[in-house]
Design a protein around this motif. Structure first.
Motif, PDB file in Angstrom:
ATOM      1  N   GLU A 248       5.256  52.082  73.807  1.00  0.00           N
ATOM      2  CA  GLU A 248       4.987  52.790  75.057  1.00  0.00           C
ATOM      3  C   GLU A 248       4.472  54.205  74.843  1.00  0.00           C
ATOM      4  OE1 GLU A 248       8.438  52.840  77.522  1.00  0.00           O
ATOM      5  OE2 GLU A 248       8.518  50.655  77.781  1.00  0.00           O
ATOM      6  N   ARG A 249       5.032  54.932  73.851  1.00  0.00           N
ATOM      7  CA  ARG A 249       4.765  56.373  73.784  1.00  0.00           C
ATOM      8  C   ARG A 249       4.244  56.886  72.453  1.00  0.00           C
ATOM      9  NH1 ARG A 249       9.406  59.233  74.465  1.00  0.00           N
ATOM     10  NH2 ARG A 249      10.818  57.473  74.683  1.00  0.00           N
ATOM     11  N   PHE A 250       4.301  56.077  71.402  1.00  0.00           N
ATOM     12  CA  PHE A 250       3.915  56.593  70.095  1.00  0.00           C
ATOM     13  C   PHE A 250       2.868  55.733  69.396  1.00  0.00           C
ATOM     14  CE2 PHE A 250       8.419  58.028  70.658  1.00  0.00           C
ATOM     15  CZ  PHE A 250       8.092  59.355  70.952  1.00  0.00           C
ATOM     16  N   GLY A 251       2.046  55.043  70.175  1.00  0.00           N
ATOM     17  CA  GLY A 251       0.892  54.347  69.628  1.00  0.00           C
ATOM     18  C   GLY A 251       1.198  53.094  68.843  1.00  0.00           C
ATOM     19  N   ASP A 252       2.417  52.594  68.907  1.00  0.00           N
ATOM     20  CA  ASP A 252       2.785  51.353  68.213  1.00  0.00           C
ATOM     21  C   ASP A 252       2.555  51.437  66.712  1.00  0.00           C
ATOM     22  OD1 ASP A 252       3.990  48.916  68.405  1.00  0.00           O
ATOM     23  OD2 ASP A 252       2.161  47.786  68.796  1.00  0.00           O
ATOM     24  N   ASP A 253       2.721  52.634  66.143  1.00  0.00           N
ATOM     25  CA  ASP A 253       2.533  52.834  64.705  1.00  0.00           C
ATOM     26  C   ASP A 253       3.783  52.344  63.970  1.00  0.00           C
ATOM     27  OD1 ASP A 253       2.249  53.772  62.092  1.00  0.00           O
ATOM     28  OD2 ASP A 253       1.311  55.645  62.716  1.00  0.00           O
ATOM     29  N   PRO A 254       3.652  51.368  63.063  1.00  0.00           N
ATOM     30  CA  PRO A 254       4.833  50.851  62.368  1.00  0.00           C
ATOM     31  C   PRO A 254       5.534  51.905  61.517  1.00  0.00           C
ATOM     32  CG  PRO A 254       2.816  49.987  61.388  1.00  0.00           C
ATOM     33  CD  PRO A 254       2.420  50.665  62.662  1.00  0.00           C
ATOM     34  N   ARG A 255       4.788  52.906  61.052  1.00  0.00           N
ATOM     35  CA  ARG A 255       5.421  53.963  60.257  1.00  0.00           C
ATOM     36  C   ARG A 255       6.402  54.761  61.110  1.00  0.00           C
ATOM     37  NH1 ARG A 255      -0.038  56.605  58.130  1.00  0.00           N
ATOM     38  NH2 ARG A 255      -0.464  56.219  60.341  1.00  0.00           N
ATOM     39  N   THR A 256       6.034  55.012  62.365  1.00  0.00           N
ATOM     40  CA  THR A 256       6.938  55.724  63.269  1.00  0.00           C
ATOM     41  C   THR A 256       8.189  54.894  63.540  1.00  0.00           C
ATOM     42  OG1 THR A 256       5.003  56.725  64.320  1.00  0.00           O
ATOM     43  CG2 THR A 256       7.092  56.909  65.486  1.00  0.00           C
ATOM     44  N   LEU A 257       7.993  53.605  63.741  1.00  0.00           N
ATOM     45  CA  LEU A 257       9.127  52.726  64.011  1.00  0.00           C
ATOM     46  C   LEU A 257      10.138  52.777  62.868  1.00  0.00           C
ATOM     47  CD1 LEU A 257      10.482  50.561  65.755  1.00  0.00           C
ATOM     48  CD2 LEU A 257       9.064  48.850  64.602  1.00  0.00           C
ATOM     49  N   GLY A 258       9.650  52.723  61.641  1.00  0.00           N
ATOM     50  CA  GLY A 258      10.558  52.792  60.499  1.00  0.00           C
ATOM     51  C   GLY A 258      11.294  54.118  60.427  1.00  0.00           C
ATOM     52  N   LEU A 259      10.599  55.200  60.818  1.00  0.00           N
ATOM     53  CA  LEU A 259      11.224  56.520  60.766  1.00  0.00           C
ATOM     54  C   LEU A 259      12.337  56.675  61.795  1.00  0.00           C
ATOM     55  CD1 LEU A 259       8.122  58.832  60.192  1.00  0.00           C
ATOM     56  CD2 LEU A 259       9.977  58.351  58.586  1.00  0.00           C
ATOM     57  N   PHE A 260      12.283  55.921  62.895  1.00  0.00           N
ATOM     58  CA  PHE A 260      13.349  56.004  63.897  1.00  0.00           C
ATOM     59  C   PHE A 260      14.707  55.700  63.253  1.00  0.00           C
ATOM     60  CE2 PHE A 260      10.429  54.851  67.738  1.00  0.00           C
ATOM     61  CZ  PHE A 260       9.928  56.156  67.727  1.00  0.00           C
ATOM     62  N   LEU A 261      14.769  54.573  62.551  1.00  0.00           N
ATOM     63  CA  LEU A 261      16.025  54.184  61.906  1.00  0.00           C
ATOM     64  C   LEU A 261      16.406  55.156  60.788  1.00  0.00           C
ATOM     65  CD1 LEU A 261      15.543  50.332  61.747  1.00  0.00           C
ATOM     66  CD2 LEU A 261      17.301  51.529  63.026  1.00  0.00           C
ATOM     67  N   THR A 262      15.405  55.606  60.038  1.00  0.00           N
ATOM     68  CA  THR A 262      15.674  56.549  58.960  1.00  0.00           C
ATOM     69  C   THR A 262      16.247  57.850  59.495  1.00  0.00           C
ATOM     70  OG1 THR A 262      13.889  55.611  57.623  1.00  0.00           O
ATOM     71  CG2 THR A 262      14.640  57.814  57.030  1.00  0.00           C
TER      72      THR A 262
END
Length: 404
Positions: A248-262
Motif C-alpha cells: 500500500e505505502r512502500f512500493g511493494d519492495d521485498p527489501r523493505t518487507l524484510g527490514l520490517f521484521l529485522t
C-alpha cells in the motif's frame, strides 16, 4: 543511573554455574531449533509446493502447546522438575534424530509434520518446567536479570538461526540442519543433567488444572500480567499486515518487507542490551504496562507514517517495548506465584505467548480484508492502548513497588 547499571546485567552468569550452563544449553538449542524450523519449511515446500502445507507446519508446532500446556504445567507441579525437564529434552532429542533420518532418506511432508507435532508435545512440558528453574537457581534480586539474559538468548537465536539454516541447507540440505539441531539438544541434555534436584512443592489437593485456573483467576498481579500480554498481542500484532502495508505505502519492495521484521528484532536486542534500565526497577508491573502502552502507540503511528525510515524506527521502538513488556511480565509472574503453582503459571505464560500472536495476526488480517492494512494497524494499536490502560486501572497491584 550509571552506564554500567543501564547495560545488560550478567551477574547471574557469573554467580551461578547452574544458570550459566542452563543458559548456554538454551542458547544453543534455541539456535538449533531456529535452523530446524527453516529446514522444516524448506523440506515441506520442496515436497508439496503448497502454502497450505507450510502453514500447517506452524499449526503442528502451536496446537500441542495450546491444548496440553496447562495439563503439562499441572504435572510439572507434581514431580521433580529437573527429572521432568530431562525427560522432555530427551523426547525432543529423539524427535530431532528422527527428523534427521527422514531428511536424509527422503521423508514425506506428513511425516515431517507428525514429528514436529510430537516434538512440540515435549515442548509443552519442557517449557513450563524450565521457567520454574530461575527462582531455584537465582536469588530474588537477580531474577529480572536472569529473565533478560534468557530473552537476549532467544533473540540471538531468532536473528542468527534462520540465516545459518539457509546456509547449511545450501551446503548439506535439510538433513544438515536437523543434524545440528540434534547435537544442540545433546548439549542441552548435558546442561540439564548437571542441575540440582528440584522436587515439587505442591500441597495435596492443589496440583490439578482446576486448582491452577482458580489460582490464576484469584491472583490479581498474575492475572493482570497475562491479560496485559493478551491485549498487546491479540489486538495489535502487526506481522500479518506487513506485506499489505508494504504494497500500500512502500512500493511493494521485498527489501523493505524484510527490514520490517529485522527492525523489530533489532529493537528487541537493543532493549535487552540495555535491560539494566528496567530489570533493576522495583516496579516491574509498571514497566510492563509502560512497555505494552509504548508497543500499541508505536504500531498505531507505524500505520500512519509515509516514510519507510520513520516506519522502521517505529518498529524498532515497538520491538524494544515488547522486550521490556515480556521481561517485566515474567518478573511479575515469577515474583507473585508460589512455588507450588509455578509450573501451571509458567504453562499459562507459554500458552499466552504462543496463542496471543497467532490470534492477533489473524485479527489483523481479517480487519484489513474488510478495510485496509492502515486501519487494521491504527485501530489495533489504539485498542491495545485502551485495553492495557483499563487493565492497569483495575489492577492497582501492578503499579505498586516490589509486588510479590
Amino acid at each position: 543511573m550509571g552506564v554500567s547499571r543501564a547495560l545488560l546485567d550478567v551477574a547471574p552468569l557469573r554467580t551461578s554455574a547452574d544458570f550459566r550452563r542452563l543458559w548456554i544449553g538454551g542458547l544453543l538449542s534455541g539456535l538449533g531449533g531456529q535452523m530446524a524450523l527453516v529446514a522444516v519449511l524448506y523440506q515441506v515446500w520442496e515436497s508439496t509446493r503448497s502454502t497450505i502445507w507450510t502453514g500447517a507446519a506452524g499449526l503442528a508446532q502451536a496446537l500441542p502447546i495450546i491444548v496440553l500446556g496447562l495439563f503439562a504445567g499441572a504435572l510439572v507441579d507434581r514431580v521433580d522438575r529437573r527429572r521432568f525437564y530431562l525427560a522432555t529434552k530427551a523426547g525432543q532429542a529423539v524427535c530431532a534424530v528422527l527428523l534427521t533420518v527422514q531428511a536424509f532418506t527422503g521423508g514425506s511432508a506428513p511425516l515431517v509434520l507428525a514429528l514436529v507435532a510430537a516434538q512440540s508435545l515435549f515442548v509443552a512440558g519442557g517449557g513450563p518446567a524450565s521457567r520454574t528453574f530461575l527462582s531455584r537457581l537465582l536469588p530474588a534480586e537477580q531474577l529480572g536479570a536472569g529473565l533478560a539474559l534468557n530473552r537476549i538468548a532467544f533473540q540471538a537465536a531468532m536473528l542468527v538461526g534462520p540465516a545459518l539454516g539457509g546456509m547449511v541447507i545450501g551446503w548439506a540440505g535439510a538433513g544438515g540442519c536437523f543434524l545440528i539441531h540434534t547435537v544442540t539438544f545433546g548439549v542441552a541434555l548435558w546442561t540439564a543433567i548437571r542441575l540440582p534436584p528440584m522436587p515439587a512443592a505442591s500441597a495435596p489437593g492443589r496440583t490439578g488444572v482446576l486448582a491452577g485456573l482458580r489460582f490464576l483467576g484469584a491472583n490479581r498481579p498474575v492475572r493482570g500480567a497475562l491479560l496485559t500480554d493478551l491485549a498487546a498481542t491479540v489486538l495489535a500484532m502487526p506481522i500479518s499486515l506487513f506485506p499489505a502495508v508494504n504494497a500500500e505505502r512502500f512500493g511493494d519492495d521485498p527489501r523493505t518487507l524484510g527490514l520490517f521484521l529485522t527492525a523489530i528484532a533489532v529493537g528487541g536486542v537493543l532493549a535487552s542490551a540495555l535491560s539494566g534500565t528496567f530489570t533493576r526497577s522495583p516496579r516491574p508491573g509498571a514497566m510492563m504496562v509502560a512497555g505494552s502502552l509504548t508497543w500499541g502507540v508505536a504500531l498505531a503511528l507505524f500505520g500512519l507514517v509515509a516514510s519507510p525510515w520513520a516506519g522502521l524506527a517505529l518498529l524498532a521502538v515497538a520491538g524494544a517495548a515488547d522486550t521490556v513488556a515480556v521481561v517485566a511480565r515474567s518478573t511479575v509472574v515469577q515474583r507473585n506465584t508460589p512455588d507450588a503453582f509455578l509450573g501451571r503459571a509458567a504453562a499459562a505464560e507459554q500458552i499466552v505467548g504462543q496463542a496471543g500472536p497467532d490470534v492477533g495476526n489473524m485479527r489483523g488480517g481479517l480487519v484489513a480484508a474488510g478495510s485496509s492494512a492502515t486501519i487494521a494497524l491504527v485501530s489495533g494499536g489504539l485498542l491495545c492502548v485502551a485495553a492495557v490502560a483499563a487493565i492497569a486501572a483495575r489492577t492497582p497491584e501492578l503499579r505498586r513497588p516490589d509486588i510479590r
